[in-house]
Design a protein around this motif. Structure first.
Motif, PDB file in Angstrom:
ATOM      1  N   THR A  66     148.645-126.530  20.687  1.00 20.39           N
ATOM      2  CA  THR A  66     148.279-124.912  20.696  1.00 20.39           C
ATOM      3  C   THR A  66     148.213-124.305  22.257  1.00 20.39           C
ATOM      4  OG1 THR A  66     146.576-125.774  21.973  1.00 20.39           O
ATOM      5  CG2 THR A  66     146.487-124.820  19.595  1.00 20.39           C
ATOM      6  N   LEU A  67     149.189-122.722  22.182  1.00 20.67           N
ATOM      7  CA  LEU A  67     149.415-122.032  23.099  1.00 20.67           C
ATOM      8  C   LEU A  67     148.271-122.118  24.195  1.00 20.67           C
ATOM      9  CD1 LEU A  67     151.725-119.071  21.685  1.00 20.67           C
ATOM     10  CD2 LEU A  67     152.225-121.068  23.472  1.00 20.67           C
ATOM     11  N   PRO A  68     148.595-122.146  25.319  1.00 22.74           N
ATOM     12  CA  PRO A  68     147.220-122.119  26.377  1.00 22.74           C
ATOM     13  C   PRO A  68     146.667-120.418  26.629  1.00 22.74           C
ATOM     14  CG  PRO A  68     149.352-122.625  27.445  1.00 22.74           C
ATOM     15  CD  PRO A  68     149.975-122.543  26.542  1.00 22.74           C
ATOM     16  N   PRO A  69     145.597-120.161  27.175  1.00 23.17           N
ATOM     17  CA  PRO A  69     145.689-118.890  27.042  1.00 23.17           C
ATOM     18  C   PRO A  69     145.834-117.969  27.932  1.00 23.17           C
ATOM     19  CG  PRO A  69     144.102-119.809  26.931  1.00 23.17           C
ATOM     20  CD  PRO A  69     145.013-120.302  26.771  1.00 23.17           C
ATOM     21  N   ILE A  70     146.582-116.544  27.601  1.00 22.56           N
ATOM     22  CA  ILE A  70     146.806-115.822  29.012  1.00 22.56           C
ATOM     23  C   ILE A  70     144.981-115.252  29.315  1.00 22.56           C
ATOM     24  CG2 ILE A  70     147.868-113.617  29.766  1.00 22.56           C
ATOM     25  CD1 ILE A  70     149.538-113.789  26.904  1.00 22.56           C
ATOM     26  N   PRO A  71     145.271-116.151  30.800  1.00 23.74           N
ATOM     27  CA  PRO A  71     144.241-115.418  31.789  1.00 23.74           C
ATOM     28  C   PRO A  71     143.428-113.617  31.020  1.00 23.74           C
ATOM     29  CG  PRO A  71     145.318-116.851  32.791  1.00 23.74           C
ATOM     30  CD  PRO A  71     145.850-116.790  31.616  1.00 23.74           C
ATOM     31  N   LYS A  72     142.631-113.098  31.522  1.00 21.55           N
ATOM     32  CA  LYS A  72     142.456-112.177  31.594  1.00 21.55           C
ATOM     33  C   LYS A  72     142.660-111.363  33.048  1.00 21.55           C
ATOM     34  CE  LYS A  72     138.697-108.984  29.730  1.00 21.55           C
ATOM     35  NZ  LYS A  72     136.863-108.870  30.345  1.00 21.55           N
ATOM     36  N   LEU A  73     143.425-110.186  32.569  1.00 19.06           N
ATOM     37  CA  LEU A  73     143.658-109.308  33.324  1.00 19.06           C
ATOM     38  C   LEU A  73     142.630-108.577  34.402  1.00 19.06           C
ATOM     39  CD1 LEU A  73     146.370-108.117  34.641  1.00 19.06           C
ATOM     40  CD2 LEU A  73     145.821-106.619  33.608  1.00 19.06           C
ATOM     41  N   PRO A  74     142.392-108.984  34.861  1.00 20.67           N
ATOM     42  CA  PRO A  74     141.080-108.441  35.941  1.00 20.67           C
ATOM     43  C   PRO A  74     140.704-106.920  35.977  1.00 20.67           C
ATOM     44  CG  PRO A  74     142.118-109.168  37.659  1.00 20.67           C
ATOM     45  CD  PRO A  74     143.441-109.355  36.443  1.00 20.67           C
ATOM     46  N   SER A  75     139.436-106.418  35.575  1.00 18.29           N
ATOM     47  CA  SER A  75     139.269-104.780  35.730  1.00 18.29           C
ATOM     48  C   SER A  75     139.906-103.558  36.713  1.00 18.29           C
ATOM     49  CB  SER A  75     137.842-105.074  35.112  1.00 18.29           C
ATOM     50  OG  SER A  75     137.100-105.114  36.012  1.00 18.29           O
ATOM     51  N   CYS A  76     140.430-104.071  37.659  1.00 19.53           N
ATOM     52  CA  CYS A  76     140.480-103.460  38.551  1.00 19.53           C
ATOM     53  C   CYS A  76     141.913-103.137  38.465  1.00 19.53           C
ATOM     54  CB  CYS A  76     139.774-104.261  39.671  1.00 19.53           C
ATOM     55  SG  CYS A  76     141.165-105.905  40.134  1.00 19.53           S
TER      56      CYS A  76
END
Length: 120
Positions: free
Chosen positions: A44-54
């Motif tokens: 499985t592809l590793p998840p892309i980290p969530k972009l910071p809300s800033c």
């Protein structure tokens, strides 16, 4: 599904008997060995980290503190390492599938050779 040379000849003999043809001669001492497919893997592809809300992607700007950017960069580096492992697993599995394909072709050539020998 692959059949062993003897089983294949028996199936042909049975079909020939129904059709009224003479049975195939006994096959030579070489027995063809059907290859075993590799175990299926589904990395499985590793998840892309969530972009910071800033971060404002639309404007190409951010209001992030250094620590937040450092955490995001560290998580992206970890994902890149995980992607390297994912790509290695996919490449390894592809190599096993290629080996299986070559072995299946060799098996088919062996079966054809055995049938031709039986016809002689």
């Amino acid at each position: 599904m692959f059949l062993a040379a003897v089983g294949f000849a028996a199936a042909l003999n049975q079909a020939d008997a129904v059709a009224g043809a003479a049975p195939i001669a006994k096959l030579s001492s070489r027995i063809c060995s059907a290859p075993t497919p590799p175990q299926t893997i589904r990395p499985t592809l590793p998840p892309i980290p969530k972009l910071p809300s800033c971060v404002n992607e639309a404007k190409g700007t951010h209001t992030c503190r250094k620590g937040e950017l450092d955490r995001y960069n560290a998580s992206m580096k970890a994902r890149n390492r995980a992607m390297d492992e994912f790509i290695g697993a996919v490449n390894g599995y592809t190599g096993l599938l290629n080996q299986y394909t070559l072995a299946a072709n060799e098996y088919a050539r062996c079966e054809i050779s055995e049938i031709r020998k039986a016809d002689e």
